[in-house]
Motif scaffolding. Structure first.
Motif, PDB file in Angstrom:
ATOM      1  N   GLY A 186       0.793  -1.222   0.000  1.00  0.00           N
ATOM      2  CA  GLY A 186       0.000   0.000   0.000  1.00  0.00           C
ATOM      3  C   GLY A 186       0.826   1.272   0.000  1.00  0.00           C
ATOM      4  O   GLY A 186       0.275   2.373  -0.046  1.00  0.00           O
ATOM      5  N   ALA A 187       2.162   1.145   0.057  1.00  0.00           N
ATOM      6  CA  ALA A 187       3.010   2.328   0.192  1.00  0.00           C
ATOM      7  C   ALA A 187       3.068   3.148  -1.093  1.00  0.00           C
ATOM      8  O   ALA A 187       2.968   2.615  -2.190  1.00  0.00           O
ATOM      9  CB  ALA A 187       4.419   1.914   0.611  1.00  0.00           C
ATOM     10  N   ASP A 188       3.253   4.460  -0.926  1.00  0.00           N
ATOM     11  CA  ASP A 188       3.404   5.348  -2.093  1.00  0.00           C
ATOM     12  C   ASP A 188       4.837   5.344  -2.604  1.00  0.00           C
ATOM     13  O   ASP A 188       5.078   5.512  -3.790  1.00  0.00           O
ATOM     14  CB  ASP A 188       3.026   6.780  -1.713  1.00  0.00           C
ATOM     15  N   VAL A 189       5.766   5.193  -1.670  1.00  0.00           N
ATOM     16  CA  VAL A 189       7.178   5.297  -2.046  1.00  0.00           C
ATOM     17  C   VAL A 189       7.987   4.244  -1.292  1.00  0.00           C
ATOM     18  O   VAL A 189       7.704   3.940  -0.134  1.00  0.00           O
ATOM     19  CB  VAL A 189       7.741   6.704  -1.697  1.00  0.00           C
ATOM     20  N   VAL A 227       6.683   4.194  -6.628  1.00  0.00           N
ATOM     21  CA  VAL A 227       7.877   5.045  -6.768  1.00  0.00           C
ATOM     22  C   VAL A 227       9.016   4.435  -5.941  1.00  0.00           C
ATOM     23  O   VAL A 227       8.816   4.047  -4.798  1.00  0.00           O
ATOM     24  CB  VAL A 227       7.597   6.485  -6.256  1.00  0.00           C
ATOM     25  N   HIS A 228      10.183   4.338  -6.550  1.00  0.00           N
ATOM     26  CA  HIS A 228      11.365   3.868  -5.837  1.00  0.00           C
ATOM     27  C   HIS A 228      12.411   4.968  -5.869  1.00  0.00           C
ATOM     28  O   HIS A 228      12.813   5.427  -6.937  1.00  0.00           O
ATOM     29  CB  HIS A 228      11.906   2.580  -6.488  1.00  0.00           C
ATOM     30  N   VAL A 254       4.343  -1.551 -15.226  1.00  0.00           N
ATOM     31  CA  VAL A 254       3.381  -2.635 -15.340  1.00  0.00           C
ATOM     32  C   VAL A 254       3.378  -3.538 -14.112  1.00  0.00           C
ATOM     33  O   VAL A 254       2.333  -3.930 -13.641  1.00  0.00           O
ATOM     34  CB  VAL A 254       3.516  -3.401 -16.668  1.00  0.00           C
ATOM     35  N   HIS A 255       4.542  -3.838 -13.549  1.00  0.00           N
ATOM     36  CA  HIS A 255       4.546  -4.593 -12.288  1.00  0.00           C
ATOM     37  C   HIS A 255       5.342  -3.885 -11.198  1.00  0.00           C
ATOM     38  O   HIS A 255       4.895  -3.729 -10.088  1.00  0.00           O
ATOM     39  CB  HIS A 255       5.137  -6.001 -12.487  1.00  0.00           C
ATOM     40  N   GLY A 256       6.534  -3.474 -11.554  1.00  0.00           N
ATOM     41  CA  GLY A 256       7.395  -2.792 -10.592  1.00  0.00           C
ATOM     42  C   GLY A 256       7.078  -1.308 -10.597  1.00  0.00           C
ATOM     43  O   GLY A 256       6.083  -0.857 -11.162  1.00  0.00           O
ATOM     44  N   PRO A 257       7.967  -0.514  -9.945  1.00  0.00           N
ATOM     45  CA  PRO A 257       7.727   0.923  -9.837  1.00  0.00           C
ATOM     46  C   PRO A 257       7.639   1.623 -11.202  1.00  0.00           C
ATOM     47  O   PRO A 257       8.392   1.300 -12.122  1.00  0.00           O
ATOM     48  CB  PRO A 257       8.947   1.426  -9.063  1.00  0.00           C
ATOM     49  N   LYS A 258       6.738   2.576 -11.258  1.00  0.00           N
ATOM     50  CA  LYS A 258       6.545   3.385 -12.456  1.00  0.00           C
ATOM     51  C   LYS A 258       7.634   4.446 -12.534  1.00  0.00           C
ATOM     52  O   LYS A 258       8.020   4.880 -13.594  1.00  0.00           O
ATOM     53  CB  LYS A 258       5.180   4.069 -12.321  1.00  0.00           C
ATOM     54  N   ARG A 259       8.067   4.887 -11.339  1.00  0.00           N
ATOM     55  CA  ARG A 259       9.137   5.900 -11.294  1.00  0.00           C
ATOM     56  C   ARG A 259      10.309   5.379 -10.496  1.00  0.00           C
ATOM     57  O   ARG A 259      10.139   4.807  -9.425  1.00  0.00           O
ATOM     58  CB  ARG A 259       8.618   7.195 -10.657  1.00  0.00           C
ATOM     59  N   LEU A 260      11.482   5.605 -11.062  1.00  0.00           N
ATOM     60  CA  LEU A 260      12.710   5.261 -10.357  1.00  0.00           C
ATOM     61  C   LEU A 260      13.557   6.529 -10.292  1.00  0.00           C
ATOM     62  O   LEU A 260      13.905   7.089 -11.339  1.00  0.00           O
ATOM     63  CB  LEU A 260      13.467   4.159 -11.122  1.00  0.00           C
TER      64      LEU A 260
END
Lengths: 469, 249, 210
Positions: free
Chosen positions: C111-114, C147-148, C198-204
């Motif tokens: 559930g985390a945003d980042v 986001v990561h 698609v599965h992992g973070p959208k932003r790195l």
């Protein structure tokens, strides 16, 4: 699954007449190929790197037994369970018994050629275990109840409209094919739910590294990370030839794989799994199983086909193959389409089932040129054809025609006689140097075969008219 | 590319291996080849016993038949100091495949290697060995060039035909994927005609996109294959020998 | 005979010893590793923020948290984050510090945003981050949130994958999970059109600091 000559031709015909599919094949393969070219241009000394890597692959296969034993020792020391499977039956039994032991009902899968090869999903379904493919392309193909048609782009044959319809049906929402962000967002939601509830993850293995006992998985989407980190149990099914002795060598594999497959310097995610979670790890997988699959591979070691085991499944040969680019992946009816599939499918899945595949090539050699390990696929297609002749598995009529043809060419006088007879016979059909045969008599269909010339070169030469003036 | 150490020919005599396809189907290519070699200062011989190099049988897996024809071809051409073929594919058969095909018989393999070392594809011979530079005012010809598979990939010959064409006024407008297979592949073209024809159609399409009147190739097999689908098309498919012969007449 | 014995026996009969070529020597020599890293990661749609020191890097992290209106953040308890009082610095976010906070880590990550992490190494050629599993190091923290953010000291940059594997300490055991992360999650499976996340973070976002 089979590919007789008439089956291959029929499926290819359907593919060629499908204008949309042709557009997708041209666009997709062209793009992958162009990106591959650009990343190789950017890599210093790439030809030497390919030669170096080929030497590593070749030396590894020569002593596969040693590397596999090292891998087993190190993987076991890291806490993984290593299983050995002679064939698909062995492998399916191993996977099913692990699933049943843990009472698993839902499995999430990361794209794996080896499990396609042994039809694992069907076997799991039979014992009541649902297996969900999580690579977006594979997921779409699975929703459509089809099979992948490209090694690295499984849904190359599907449009965004089809994807929108399939994903919409699954989520119970109407999705616009023109809004890809929403489409993939929907897939993310659907699959995220599956990841969090699955009792087990199943993956293949892009390679296994002997010196550390690690399984290496490469994806762009991150689904392999999900499959190997979220569920409590992870099983990797890997062909025994996918082994590399050291990390130094694995680095070359990764570099060449990503460049050859999709023109990336590295794939987005390279995941290295060395046993289950350790004491102190905050999360991860409680159990790791590695199924080493033979399924005909060890039989190829030491034969004229050994080189084909050097393949790293990058799919580059598909993108440059003029036959694949017209016929598409489904014509091959194998998890392995294209030039590599034409060789490896008969060898691993039965020559008797795939008699057309050694002939699904004009021997143009583009595959060999692009292969990161320079596998001489045209030579192996020739060997497979020669085996068919030696084992007398080609049609009797064709054998007789070839034998008769060769007999004629062995006797120059007879050749002259036969070609002159043919000149007479072709008269009613011959015009402008072409044979205008009625279509049902024309083996080349709408293409006109060339007619024999009115006079042969040798006749002109003999008559003296070509003498130097 | 298979490396064969080619022996520089000192003599001014060459044997023509005309190929079965040229002999029986497109003899004008053979005639043009003879004229070109003479214009380059060579005396041409035509050993009349020659028939087929065996490639069709080799490609279909009929090794025994291919071997017989290979041995026969070696016998016929080994007395000459140089052999020239107006076909990249047949030249590759002799140069690259014969030594493999005959490896079971060391004596024959040795003879095949000797022959391979003095066998040349026509444009390669004219550029690299005859150093033929035709003189004259040539009209500009706008054309595109199709690299036949075995010639470019097995013999590594891509520049030689282009150099020759440019020497006689050719202005080459490169088509996309000039080395994409034309769809011939010998018996492949009738074994899988649907795929073969689709490949040829794609090739012709790419050639037309280059915006030229002539599509030139060095292989008679590609030539007849592509001509088979040109009905109603504006593009003309020509062999390099006939193009060169006509403009240097 | 067991499957294992059968397979190994067949291979043993055919085995021969061929000399294994040595390691490939990296051919890369980038004049400025940070510059190359930035260019490469940016080229694959990752983001790089440069900072003069750790403190400036943390300010940068705060900016990103604000940008994405982060409410819940999971942070690995590893260098350099373990020395920072995250929850005190950004009290407006709900924090899960791996190995310290109570509550279900997986649920929190989902559930985390980042997700906030450090790195073990980074590769300039490909813009890659190397992350390990281990004490205080969650696999899911860098995977499940959209986001990561990774804190990357310039000192950990290696030129490319070959120099990185060559510098590997052969005595140290591999972590159970190691990831090379070379961009945000992406797919081109629908008509070869690029989509992110698609599965992992959208932003790195890599915050690169001196």
């Amino acid at each position: 699954m089979t590919a007789t000559l008439s089956e291959f031709r029929q499926r290819a015909k359907t593919a060629i007449e499908d204008v949309r599919l042709q557009g997708a094949l041209d666009g997709g393969t062209g793009k992958l190929w162009e990106m591959r070219r650009l990343t190789f241009e950017e890599l210093p000394n790439s030809d030497a790197l390919r030669d170096h890597f080929k030497a590593i692959r070749s030396a590894t296969l020569r002593n596969l037994v040693e590397h596999l034993e090292t891998f087993e020792k190190n993987a076991t020391a890291a806490g993984a369970n290593v299983h050995w499977a002679r064939d698909g039956t062995d492998a399916r039994e191993i996977v099913i018994s692990i699933a049943q032991e843990h009472g698993v009902k839902l499995v999430t899968k990361s794209k794996s050629m080896a499990t396609e090869e042994i039809h694992l999903n069907e076997a799991l379904a039979e014992v009541g275990v649902e297996a969900i493919e999580t690579d977006l392309g594979e997921y779409i193909v699975q929703l459509a109840e089809e099979t992948p048609s490209h090694i690295i782009a499984p849904a190359i044959h599907k449009t965004r409209h089809e994807a929108a319809e399939l994903l919409g049906r699954e989520s119970g929402r109407s999705l616009s094919p023109d809004d890809l962000t929403t489409l993939t967002g929907e897939a993310r939601k659907l699959l995220r739910k599956r990841f969090l509830t699955a009792g087990m993850g199943i993956s293949g293995g892009n390679m296994i590294v002997a010196e550390t006992g690690s399984v290496v998985l490469v994806t762009n989407e991150g689904n392999a990370r999900m499959v190997t980190s979220v569920p409590p149990v992870h099983i990797a099914v890997v062909g025994i030839e996918k082994i590399i002795p050291t990390w130094d060598a694995a680095a070359i594999w990764l570099s060449l794989l990503a460049r050859s497959a999709s023109g990336q310097p590295l794939s987005i995610y390279t995941s290295v799994i060395t046993g289950p979670s350790r004491a102190g790890d905050p999360d991860g997988t409680g159990e790791v199983h590695i199924v080493l699959l033979d399924n005909g591979r060890s039989e190829l070691v030491g034969t004229k086909y050994e080189e084909v085991l050097q393949c790293i499944r990058c799919g580059a040969c598909l993108n440059v193959c003029p036959v694949y680019r017209e016929a598409g992946g489904h014509s091959y009816d194998s998890p392995y389409p294209g030039p590599i599939g034409a060789v490896v499918t008969p060898l691993l899945l039965g020559r008797e089932n795939y008699e057309a595949l050694p002939h699904a090539s004009s021997l143009c050699g583009a595959c060999k040129e692009v292969c990161p390990v320079r596998i001489d696929l045209p030579r192996m297609l020739l060997e497979l054809r020669a085996d068919q002749v030696a084992e007398r598995t080609i049609p009797w009529k064709e054998r007789k025609a070839e034998e008769a043809g060769a007999f004629v060419f062995k006797h120059e006088k007879l050749m002259r006689f036969m070609t002159n007879a043919a000149r007479l016979a072709q008269r009613p059909f011959s015009r402008d140097g072409k044979l205008h045969l009625p279509q049902r008599l024309n083996p080349a269909l709408e293409r006109q075969l060339p007619a024999l010339a009115k006079r042969s070169f040798r006749e002109m030469w003999k008559s003296g008219e070509l003498e130097e003036k | 590319m298979e490396e064969v150490e080619l022996k520089m020919t000192q003599s001014k005599r060459v044997a023509l291996c005309v190929t079965c396809l040229v002999d029986q189907v497109v003899p004008e290519i053979g005639v043009a080849t003879v004229q070109l070699l003479r214009r380059a200062g060579y005396e041409v011989e035509f050993p009349e016993a020659q028939t087929c190099c065996g490639q069709p049988f080799f490609n279909s897996g009929f090794r025994e038949q291919a071997t017989d024809l290979a041995k026969r071809t070696v016998e016929i051409f080994e007395p000459f100091e140089a052999v020239v073929l107006p076909s990249g594919s047949c030249a590759a058969m002799i140069r690259v495949e014969y030594p493999h095909l005959l490896e079971e018989w060391p004596e024959w393999q040795h003879r095949a290697e000797e022959l391979a070392a003095k066998t040349y594809e026509l444009s390669e011979f004219l550029v690299n060995y005859a150093d033929w530079i035709p003189r004259g005012d040539f009209e500009e010809i706008r054309l595109t060039y199709h690299d036949s598979c075995h010639m470019c990939r097995l013999l590594g010959l891509r520049d030689e035909p282009r150099q020759l064409l440019e020497r006689v006024g050719g202005r080459i407008s490169e088509m996309s994927e000039s080395d994409r297979c034309c769809g011939f592949g010998g018996l492949f073209s009738v074994r899988m005609p649907e795929v073969s024809n689709a490949m040829t159609a794609e090739k012709l399409h790419q050639a037309c996109d280059a915006g030229v009147e002539a599509l030139v190739t060095s292989d008679p097999g590609c030539l007849t294959q592509m001509r088979g689908l040109t009905e109603g098309s504006s593009i003309k498919v020509e062999h390099i020998a006939t193009v060169l012969e006509e403009v240097t007449r | 005979m067991s499957a294992r014995e059968e397979i190994l026996e067949r291979l043993r009969r055919k085995a021969s010893n061929v000399e294994m070529p040595g390691a490939w020597q990296s051919q890369r020599n980038f004049p400025d590793l940070a510059e190359r890293f930035t260019a490469s990661l940016t080229a694959v749609r990752g983001e790089v923020r440069r900072a003069e020191n750790l403190e400036a890097a943390l300010v940068e992290v705060g900016t990103i948290l604000e940008e994405v209106s982060a409410k819940t953040v999971v942070a690995n308890n590893e260098s350099p984050l373990s020395d920072v009082a995250l929850a005190e610095r950004w009290p407006e976010c709900a924090w899960h510090i791996v190995g310290q906070s109570s509550g279900d880590l997986r649920e929190f990550c989902a559930g985390a945003d980042v997700g906030l992490s450090g790195v073990e190494a980074a590769l300039a050629e490909t813009g890659s981050l190397v992350v390990h599993s281990g004490v205080g190091k969650s696999r899911l923290a860098t995977l499940l949130p959209p986001v990561h953010i990774a804190l990357v000291p310039v000192s950990c940059l290696a030129p490319d994958i070959f120099t990185w594997t060559a510098s590997r300490n052969q005595e140290a055991p591999m972590p159970s999970n190691l990831n090379l992360i070379s961009g945000p999650s992406k797919s081109a499976d629908i008509e070869f059109t690029l989509t992110l996340g698609v599965h992992g973070p959208k932003r790195l976002v890599a915050v690169l600091y001196e």
